[in-house]
Design a protein around this motif. Structure first.
Motif, PDB file in Angstrom:
ATOM      1  N   LEU A 205      65.992  -1.678   3.015  1.00 46.33           N
ATOM      2  CA  LEU A 205      65.142  -1.078   1.971  1.00 46.33           C
ATOM      3  C   LEU A 205      65.556   0.361   1.706  1.00 46.33           C
ATOM      4  CD1 LEU A 205      62.629  -1.411   0.157  1.00 46.33           C
ATOM      5  CD2 LEU A 205      61.248  -0.669   2.115  1.00 46.33           C
ATOM      6  N   LEU A 206      65.840   1.082   2.757  1.00 46.45           N
ATOM      7  CA  LEU A 206      66.245   2.483   2.652  1.00 46.45           C
ATOM      8  C   LEU A 206      67.545   2.615   1.873  1.00 46.45           C
ATOM      9  CD1 LEU A 206      65.713   5.417   3.596  1.00 46.45           C
ATOM     10  CD2 LEU A 206      66.990   4.869   5.675  1.00 46.45           C
ATOM     11  N   GLN A 207      68.541   1.799   2.226  1.00 39.28           N
ATOM     12  CA  GLN A 207      69.843   1.881   1.563  1.00 39.28           C
ATOM     13  C   GLN A 207      69.749   1.493   0.095  1.00 39.28           C
ATOM     14  OE1 GLN A 207      72.601   3.082   3.405  1.00 39.28           O
ATOM     15  NE2 GLN A 207      73.218   3.400   1.296  1.00 39.28           N
TER      16      GLN A 207
ATOM     17  N   LEU B  15      67.835   4.205  -1.901  1.00 43.54           N
ATOM     18  CA  LEU B  15      68.616   5.435  -2.045  1.00 43.54           C
ATOM     19  C   LEU B  15      69.711   5.262  -3.094  1.00 43.54           C
ATOM     20  CD1 LEU B  15      69.120   8.313  -1.056  1.00 43.54           C
ATOM     21  CD2 LEU B  15      70.567   7.364   0.761  1.00 43.54           C
ATOM     22  N   ASN B  16      70.429   4.125  -3.025  1.00 45.43           N
ATOM     23  CA  ASN B  16      71.476   3.861  -4.020  1.00 45.43           C
ATOM     24  C   ASN B  16      70.902   3.793  -5.430  1.00 45.43           C
ATOM     25  OD1 ASN B  16      73.472   3.757  -2.061  1.00 45.43           O
ATOM     26  ND2 ASN B  16      73.376   1.533  -1.845  1.00 45.43           N
TER      27      ASN B  16
ATOM     28  N   LYS C 169      71.446   9.797 -11.917  1.00 46.24           N
ATOM     29  CA  LYS C 169      72.801  10.143 -12.357  1.00 46.24           C
ATOM     30  C   LYS C 169      73.367  11.328 -11.567  1.00 46.24           C
ATOM     31  CE  LYS C 169      72.032   8.355 -17.015  1.00 46.24           C
ATOM     32  NZ  LYS C 169      72.011   8.644 -18.461  1.00 46.24           N
ATOM     33  N   LEU C 170      73.177  11.251 -10.260  1.00 41.68           N
ATOM     34  CA  LEU C 170      73.688  12.304  -9.390  1.00 41.68           C
ATOM     35  C   LEU C 170      75.150  12.016  -9.046  1.00 41.68           C
ATOM     36  CD1 LEU C 170      70.697  12.833  -6.916  1.00 41.68           C
ATOM     37  CD2 LEU C 170      71.403  14.297  -8.808  1.00 41.68           C
ATOM     38  N   ASP C 171      75.996  12.970  -9.322  1.00 41.88           N
ATOM     39  CA  ASP C 171      77.426  12.842  -9.030  1.00 41.88           C
ATOM     40  C   ASP C 171      77.668  13.405  -7.630  1.00 41.88           C
ATOM     41  OD1 ASP C 171      80.103  12.475  -9.135  1.00 41.88           O
ATOM     42  OD2 ASP C 171      80.496  13.870 -10.779  1.00 41.88           O
ATOM     43  N   VAL C 172      77.658  12.520  -6.633  1.00 46.51           N
ATOM     44  CA  VAL C 172      77.761  12.976  -5.248  1.00 46.51           C
ATOM     45  C   VAL C 172      79.183  12.830  -4.735  1.00 46.51           C
ATOM     46  CG1 VAL C 172      75.361  12.404  -4.759  1.00 46.51           C
ATOM     47  CG2 VAL C 172      77.130  10.715  -4.287  1.00 46.51           C
ATOM     48  N   LEU C 173      79.543  13.703  -3.791  1.00 45.84           N
ATOM     49  CA  LEU C 173      80.840  13.635  -3.121  1.00 45.84           C
ATOM     50  C   LEU C 173      80.637  13.020  -1.749  1.00 45.84           C
ATOM     51  CD1 LEU C 173      82.218  17.173  -4.022  1.00 45.84           C
ATOM     52  CD2 LEU C 173      82.568  15.020  -5.245  1.00 45.84           C
TER      53      LEU C 173
END
Length: 440
Positions: free
Chosen positions: A70-72, A75-76, A83-87
């Protein structure tokens, strides 16, 4: 469930995920009921194991598994919707004495955010663009090489300049004993060449390996040793001559032209030279394009300034390998990969801002062209559309091939875009001048 984000600065954030009992209880209860139906526990009939015993044996494992799923998933979904551009990937923050016996849970994740920046293609110091041309010497050398390749060998008794000499290299201490054939044009220096000229079959020459050949890599093949050994080898070797041949040049006639290019495709020496220039231009274009792309990459990295979430990335690097890295190892790995990451972000910005996408039809057409080029090398000059489609379909069913071809095609699209949008310092050079300029 509740998800909130705290922006630490422009490049770092913390996401908090609160999970309540009602978010997971139904799923956990269903799984435990299924376990109860199928559990085989001594002393109880199948399907009649007390639920309390099932919960005691499997409850926490099921709970942990379902909460993590549920957490994964949540979060995804959050990262996509926001629209977060994460590294890298979100890094879970450690929680001491975490208690799974509670009903409600809170988890925090560190995020490294991609920086905001613009890419300026109008550089004050333009990139050098080399236009390589085949000069007269190169063309004439290629003509002579063709004549030698298709010429006849004539056995001789005494070595003269320009001959081909077969024999055996030996050095017992170094474990060298190898049969080889040497073109005397490849021998470096008059002193070395002089030892060959005038020699006869059966003669043994004493030669030094250092500076023996014009091409420093030739020792690898002629002595049958690895490159590492060849780099530092400076010993005497014996070369015993077993055969001497003079290569008579082939006549530049229609029979040779037809053998090289097909019937009546080339009908004169002038056309042969034109064909050599044309083929060389294609080969040179690939090399100059590759160098141009390398130089553009370096210039864009140099001229596009932005900060990266360095501390976060080093922490992330520590976790992604087969085994955890120390702080020092992660810092060293970051230094190695920083330039590549910077260009990856720059390239992504250029691609997104200018709609340089690769779709399936583009990829299929690109794959077909590559197949045609390969088939042409084996004399299949006019394959049918069905033949090309069948081969392309097989290739594109392989995900590794799809990735490789997609990267090649995107690279070509990017280079075409750069050529259209950027100004260059163009210089016409021979291939020899190009090599000197690049490897100076």
């Amino acid at each position: 469930m509740n998800i909130t984000r705290e922006n630490i600065d422009e490049l770092n954030a913390v996401v908090k995920v609160d999970i309540a009992k009602e978010d997971y209880a139904g799923k956990v209860d269903k799984i435990l009921k299924d376990y109860r139906k199928n559990a085989n526990i001594p002393g109880f009939r199948k399907g009649h194991v007390p639920m309390g015993m099932v919960k005691k044996q499997y409850g926490q494992a099921v709970l942990v598994d379902e909460v993590n799923k549920l957490l994964q998933d949540s979060l995804n979904k959050y990262l996509t919707e926001e629209k977060l551009d994460v590294l890298g990937n979100p890094l879970p923050k450690e929680q001491e004495n975490f208690d799974w016996d509670r009903e409600n849970y809170s988890f925090e994740f560190e995020l490294g955010l991609a920086p905001e920046f613009n890419v300026d293609l109008d550089l004050k110091d333009p990139v050098r663009k080399y236009n390589i041309v085949a000069d007269e010497k190169m063309v004439n050398d290629q003509v002579e090489s063709i004549q030698k390749q298709y010429g006849k060998l004539k056995t001789k008794d005494v070595v003269e300049e320009g001959d081909t000499v077969a024999g055996t290299f030996k050095n017992e201490e170094e474990g060298i004993e190898n049969d080889t054939t040497i073109e005397l044009a490849a021998i470096k220096g008059k002193r070395n060449l002089g030892k060959f000229v005038g020699a006869k079959v059966g003669d043994t020459l004493t030669l030094k390996t250092k500076n023996l050949f014009e091409d420093e890599h030739a020792l690898v093949n002629h002595l049958s040793i690895d490159q590492e050994k060849a780099n530092d080898l400076d010993v005497e070797v014996e070369f015993t001559i077993s055969e001497i041949n003079e290569r008579e040049l082939a006549d530049l006639d229609q029979e040779l032209f037809d053998k090289l290019f097909g019937k009546d495709k080339v009908t004169s020496v002038t056309e042969l030279k034109d064909k050599i220039k044309e083929d060389a231009a294609k080969q040179f274009q690939q090399q100059s394009d590759q160098q141009l792309m390398n130089d553009i990459t370096e210039k864009l990295i140099e001229n596009t300034n932005f900060e990266l979430p360095k501390d976060f990335l080093q922490k992330w690097i520590q976790t992604v390998g087969e085994k955890p890295l120390t702080d020092e190892e992660a810092a060293e790995e970051y230094e190695k990969s920083e330039k590549g990451l910077r260009y990856q972000l720059i390239e992504g910005k250029v691609v997104n801002d200018n709609d340089l996408s690769v779709d399936f039809n583009d990829l299929k057409a690109f794959a077909s062209e590559k197949i045609k080029e390969q088939m042409a090398q084996f004399g299949q000059m006019d394959p049918s559309e069905k033949e090309l489609d069948d081969i392309a379909a097989r290739i594109l069913s392989n995900q590794d091939e799809v990735k490789r071809l997609s990267e090649q095609l995107m690279n070509e699209k990017l280079l075409k875009f750069y050529k259209e949008k950027m100004k260059f310092d163009e210089k016409e050079v021979t291939y020899e001048e190009f090599v000197k300029a690049i490897y100076k």
